[in-house]
Structure formats: structure tokens, C-alpha cells
Design a protein around this motif. Structure first.
Motif, PDB file in Angstrom:
ATOM      1  N   UNK A  42      37.495  81.087  20.575  1.00  0.00           N
ATOM      2  CA  UNK A  42      37.201  81.730  19.280  1.00  0.00           C
ATOM      3  C   UNK A  42      35.984  81.100  18.592  1.00  0.00           C
ATOM      4  N   UNK A  43      35.247  80.303  19.340  1.00  0.00           N
ATOM      5  CA  UNK A  43      34.007  79.756  18.802  1.00  0.00           C
ATOM      6  C   UNK A  43      34.189  78.830  17.605  1.00  0.00           C
ATOM      7  N   UNK A  44      35.324  78.141  17.539  1.00  0.00           N
ATOM      8  CA  UNK A  44      35.604  77.316  16.352  1.00  0.00           C
ATOM      9  C   UNK A  44      34.759  76.047  16.299  1.00  0.00           C
ATOM     10  N   UNK A  45      34.196  75.631  17.421  1.00  0.00           N
ATOM     11  CA  UNK A  45      33.296  74.463  17.509  1.00  0.00           C
ATOM     12  C   UNK A  45      33.997  73.116  17.552  1.00  0.00           C
ATOM     13  N   UNK A  70      28.144  67.789  25.418  1.00  0.00           N
ATOM     14  CA  UNK A  70      27.872  68.725  26.523  1.00  0.00           C
ATOM     15  C   UNK A  70      28.257  70.168  26.236  1.00  0.00           C
ATOM     16  N   UNK A  71      28.850  70.403  25.071  1.00  0.00           N
ATOM     17  CA  UNK A  71      29.280  71.773  24.773  1.00  0.00           C
ATOM     18  C   UNK A  71      28.519  72.246  23.538  1.00  0.00           C
ATOM     19  N   UNK A  72      28.086  73.487  23.561  1.00  0.00           N
ATOM     20  CA  UNK A  72      27.408  74.035  22.382  1.00  0.00           C
ATOM     21  C   UNK A  72      27.818  75.494  22.195  1.00  0.00           C
ATOM     22  N   UNK A  97      31.799  79.142  23.213  1.00  0.00           N
ATOM     23  CA  UNK A  97      31.406  77.778  23.556  1.00  0.00           C
ATOM     24  C   UNK A  97      30.841  77.786  24.970  1.00  0.00           C
ATOM     25  N   UNK A  98      29.811  76.949  25.184  1.00  0.00           N
ATOM     26  CA  UNK A  98      29.155  76.917  26.492  1.00  0.00           C
ATOM     27  C   UNK A  98      28.996  75.463  26.937  1.00  0.00           C
ATOM     28  N   UNK A 106      35.652  75.181  10.682  1.00  0.00           N
ATOM     29  CA  UNK A 106      36.717  74.392  11.312  1.00  0.00           C
ATOM     30  C   UNK A 106      36.405  72.902  11.236  1.00  0.00           C
ATOM     31  N   UNK A 107      35.146  72.566  11.481  1.00  0.00           N
ATOM     32  CA  UNK A 107      34.762  71.152  11.476  1.00  0.00           C
ATOM     33  C   UNK A 107      34.858  70.579  10.053  1.00  0.00           C
TER      34      UNK A 107
END
Ligand SMILES: Cc1ncc(C[n+]2csc(CCOP(=O)(O)OP(=O)(O)O)c2C)c(N)n1
Ligand code: SF4
Ligand code: SF4
Ligand code: SF4
Lengths: 69, 246
Positions: A13-16, A26-28, A41-42, B221-222
Motif C-alpha cells: 500500500x506504499x506506506x513507506x 535499499x527500498x524506495x 515499494x521497490x 505513516x512515518x
């Protein structure tokens, strides 16, 4: 130790939260959308991965599979 | 390479409907992992409160009962008394538990019912649109306190776990949070400990979990995870509030 991860796109859900806590950075967040309309997320293998599973611990959606070897 | 993590068996395959970054999703996973690790899947019964997690029966792969709003501890009391061999737990939000469910929760604790309460404190009524809850912080802006909670009109954040700790029937109360990796690990340990207390029949057990609600806090969220550290834990300190020997 060397690791890698697989992000299940349909669950993200792209919450980061994974990116915020990955010690390797390593994830963005990509510009790609999934079917629900969330930015995905990638994972970038070039930045390295220890297989620590912190990202999976943080991911609310259980979207991250962690591999170690 | 070998896969080192997997979805807990006590969670069904259904993707969560919760908002991005919601603490409910993290807590569902922790509860299911503990149920798996303690081999309680065939023995657990969950009494669900009303709130965003009202449909948690879609996720937990254990027997569940939907209690009327606030009454989860009363329903759990009945189940546990007729099925003492089962592990019975409630899953409730702060609006459910500390507002409409005040009497049921307090008296179940005072009677020392042998149940475990998983208490999600996100300082708002999440499901209904982010209204002020008894747990909202002084000055916290919500849809019903747009200028911030004013304690002279609306009272103070209700520290329900501390209240329950005063009662003779409660045996284990711990406050944890799911806002960073270390706290998530501690939260899981606390849930396991609460189930241990229930198994040993030592009394009423509660794990209060400070849980992000990014949507109604109007934060990312952060930012929500940081707000728990920087603001919420100053009012609701983390740690064991009470522990009887068991
Ligand atoms: C008897 C009754 N009164 C009011 C409601 C409306 N209602 C639904 S959920 C809720 C509060 C939810 O807040 P909380 O327990 O904090 O859970 P969250 O959604 O934040 O997880 C209320 C007041 C209801 N469903 N039933
Ligand atoms: S396993 Fe650890 S290092 Fe690898 S992506 Fe996840 S958090 Fe980053
Ligand atoms: S934590 Fe999970 S849901 Fe959130 S961005 Fe990362 S992979 Fe997606
Ligand atoms: S409104 Fe808040 S508690 Fe409800 S699902 Fe969304 S983030 Fe979670």
C-alpha cells in the motif's frame, strides 16, 4: 550475510515503513501503481541487503518475503 | 537462497482492508504469530469489538464472535466460563474499550476473569471518522475537537490500563507500541506473556498497544510512528504496568 527480498505488488500500500527502517536504504517508493492505486515499494539490489528482515517486520501488509543465503 | 519469513498460519489469505500504515495490520500479524508459536490455533476464541477491526474474523483463522459495541469483555467472560479449556481473548479499540465498554471492561478485570484483552489505543475513534476518544491527548485535534482537546471541557486522556491495574483481579498489564522494529518485537513478547498468564489462571491480562492511525491523525505513516515516540508515549509510557507472579 547476503539477502534479498521480494515485494508482493498486489499487497503493497506504499506506506513507506519498510523504506524508513531498512538499514541499507535499499527500498524506495516507485512511480508505479498497483491495481488498488497505491504507489509501490521497490527494492534495489545494488544497494545491498543483509536479509535482516526489518522491512518485513515493519510491513503492515505482510507484503515482503525475505530470503537469506 | 532460503525464505526466512512467511504469513502466519493463523491468518487467512485475505488482504487487510486497513489504511496504509495502520497499526491494526501489524497487531493482527503479531497475535497470529503468537497463536501459531504457542500452538493455540485450535484452542483460541476471539471476542471482537466494534471499530475498524470489526471484521477481523475475515483475517484471524480462529473461532471468533462479534460482540456488541464495548461488550467484548462481557462476551469473552461468558465464553471462558463455559469453555475454561480455551484461550479467550478480546480485540478492541480505545473507543470500544474505554468509552462505551468502560463498565464491562472494568468489572471483568475486577472479577479477575481469565481472559486476555488486546487493546488498540490509537487515541481516536478510527472507524467513524476520527472523533475524539476518551484517550485523545490534551490539545489533540480531532473531527470533534477541531481546536484541540480542551481538558476543562472534555477531561483528560483516560489511562485505562493504569485504572485496571488498581483492581485485585488484574494480573498482567503491559503497554507496548508498534511504531518501530524494537517496539514491535516487544509487543509480540507481551502478547505471548498475556496468554501465558491466562494459561496459568493468574487473572485478567491486558496488552495495550499504541497503534498508528495515519488517516485520522492526518499524518504520513512515518510521521505517525514518530508521533507515537515523541508525543503519545509521554502521556502513555511504555512498559509493564502490573505483573502478578504466575
Ligand atoms: C451502540 C453503537 N454506538 C456507536 C456505534 C458507532 N461506532 C462504530 S465504531 C465506533 C468507535 C470505534 O473506535 P475505536 O474503538 O477506537 O476503534 P478504531 O476504529 O479506532 O480501531 C463507534 C462509536 C456503534 N457501532 N454502535
Ligand atoms: S532484509 Fe533488511 S537490508 Fe534487506 S531490504 Fe529488508 S530491511 Fe533492507
Ligand atoms: S511496508 Fe509493505 S505496504 Fe508499506 S510500502 Fe513497504 S512493502 Fe509496501
Ligand atoms: S481509520 Fe485509522 S485505525 Fe482505521 S483502518 Fe484507517 S488507519 Fe487504521
Amino acid at each position: 550475510m547476503k539477502g534479498t527480498i521480494h515485494i508482493k505488488q498486489e499487497l503493497c500500500k506504499g506506506c513507506s515503513l519498510c523504506m524508513e527502517f531498512c538499514p541499507k536504504g535499499s527500498i524506495s517508493l516507485s512511480k508505479k501503481l498497483n491495481l488498488k492505486g497505491y504507489f509501490l515499494a521497490e527494492f534495489d539490489d545494488k544497494k545491498g541487503c543483509t536479509g535482516c528482515a526489518t522491512c518485513a517486520l515493519m510491513c503492515p501488509e505482510i507484503a515482503i518475503e525475505v530470503y537469506r543465503g | 537462497m532460503k525464505k526466512i519469513n512467511s504469513r502466519p498460519a493463523s491468518l487467512k489469505e485475505a488482504p487487510f482492508h486497513y489504511c496504509p500504515g495502520c497499526g491494526h495490520s501489524i497487531v493482527h500479524r503479531l497475535v497470529a504469530e503468537v497463536i501459531d508459536e504457542m500452538k493455540l490455533r485450535e484452542k483460541s476464541i476471539c471476542s471482537l469489538g466494534v471499530g475498524c477491526a470489526v471484521v477481523a474474523y475475515k483475517y484471524f483463522d480462529v473461532d471468533t464472535v462479534e460482540a456488541p459495541h464495548g461488550r467484548a469483555a462481557a462476551v469473552a467472560t461468558g465464553i471462558k466460563r463455559v469453555r475454561p479449556e480455551n484461550i479467550v481473548f478480546t480485540y478492541q479499540g480505545d473507543g470500544d474499550l474505554a468509552a462505551i465498554g468502560t463498565a464491562e471492561t472494568l468489572h471483568a478485570a475486577n472479577r479477575g476473569e481469565l481472559i486476555t484483552v488486546i487493546f488498540i489505543n490509537n487515541a481516536v475513534y478510527g472507524m467513524t471518522g476520527g472523533q475524539m476518544a476518551p484517550t485523545s491527548l490534551v490539545g489533540q485535534k480531532t473531527t470533534t475537537s477541531p481546536a484541540g482537546r480542551n481538558p476543562l471541557k472534555e477531561g483528560y486522556p483516560l489511562k485505562f490500563s493504569e485504572v485496571l491495574a488498581l483492581l485485585g483481579g488484574s494480573s498482567y498489564l503491559e503497554r507496548v507500541a508498534v511504531n518501530n522494529p524494537a517496539n514491535i518485537r516487544k509487543a509480540k513478547k507481551a502478547i505471548a506473556k498475556a496468554f501465558q498468564h491466562q494459561k496459568k489462571k493468574s487473572g485478567f491480562s491486558v496488552v495495550e498497544i499504541l497503534s498508528p492511525c495515519p488517516t485520522n491523525w492526518r499524518m504520513s505513516s512515518v510521521e505517525s510512528c514518530r508521533w507515537i515516540d515523541e508525543v503519545m508515549t509521554k502521556v502513555y509510557p511504555l512498559g509493564v504496568i502490573k505483573e502478578k507472579k504466575c
